[in-house]
Enzyme design. Structure first.
Site, short mmCIF file in Angstrom:
data_model
loop_
_atom_site.label_atom_id
_atom_site.label_comp_id
_atom_site.label_asym_id
_atom_site.label_seq_id
_atom_site.Cartn_x
_atom_site.Cartn_y
_atom_site.Cartn_z
N HIS A 1 0.66 4.46 4.27
CA HIS A 1 -0.08 5.13 3.20
C HIS A 1 0.36 6.59 3.08
CE1 HIS A 1 -3.70 2.13 3.60
NE2 HIS A 1 -2.54 1.54 3.36
N SER B 1 0.80 -1.22 0.00
CA SER B 1 0.00 0.00 0.00
C SER B 1 0.84 1.27 0.00
CB SER B 1 -0.94 0.01 1.20
OG SER B 1 -1.83 -1.08 1.15
#
Length: 206
Positions: free
Chosen positions: A177, A125
């Site tokens: 993230h 991610s």
């Protein structure tokens, strides 16, 4: 700079294809043979206390591992499939590979520095959010054009979907993230600034 909206054109993006194939292959093998999953997680997951002890490779190898089941890996690889090819075509395979690695490491660094010292995380991610950051940099630069406005809407969807993943999939870190996104955005801004002779994108997408 990027000239069109994210699109699927993987035939001329060998690094994207390679990342997809290796990541999905590892996930399938781990699903078929659970002892392999345990071994890979032990050696390559982002375990913050082991990174602190010097196992820095985990900051990159974490991208090859995903949570059990298929939702996590499916989201990340679908995002790569859609967001990666045009970036790779523009940068070239080598620079794209370095971009992917840099965003992955930046995401892991944020997870390490801001997260729980005892946390264990898996997933690509951080690198995926790096690609979102590259596209977001292009959208911001062209925000007053129809193309830029359209891209902003597309990216809003991807950001919402990926930002929601930590709420439904265990062992995902919002810190990764954020770190990946900031790295991708910064590199995207630098890349576009260096392309002094780049033409403005065609809003029609042609």
């Amino acid at each position: 700079m990027l000239a069109h909206s994210p699109q699927t054109c993987v035939s001329s993006a060998p690094v994207t294809i390679g990342i997809l194939a290796v990541t999905v292959g590892i996930h399938l093998l781990s699903w078929l043979w659970p002892p392999l999953r345990s071994e890979l997680f032990e050696r390559f997951a982002l375990a913050n206390w082991l990174v602190a002890e010097g196992e820095w490779w985990r900051m990159l190898t974490v991208t090859l591992l995903h949570a059990p089941g298929f939702m996590h890996v499916a989201f990340n690889m679908f995002a790569l499939y859609n967001l990666g090819p045009q970036v790779e075509q523009r940068l070239g395979p080598l620079r794209f590979g370095l971009l992917w690695a840099a965003c992955a490491v930046a995401g892991s660094a944020f997870s390490f520095l801001l997260g729980d010292p005892n946390a264990v995380a898996v997933g690509a991610s951080g690198a995926v959010f790096g690609l979102l950051g590259v596209w977001f940099a292009a959208a911001v630069r062209q925000r007053h054009t129809p193309w830029g406005k359209h891209l902003m809407k597309q990216l809003g969807f991807w950001l919402l979907v990926n930002a929601a993943l930590p709420l439904i999939v265990p062992n995902l870190a919002w810190e990764a993230h954020l770190g990946g996104f900031l790295a991708g955005y910064g590199l995207g801004c630098l890349w576009q600034t260096s392309e002094k002779d780049a033409a403005a994108p065609d809003p029609s997408g042609r």
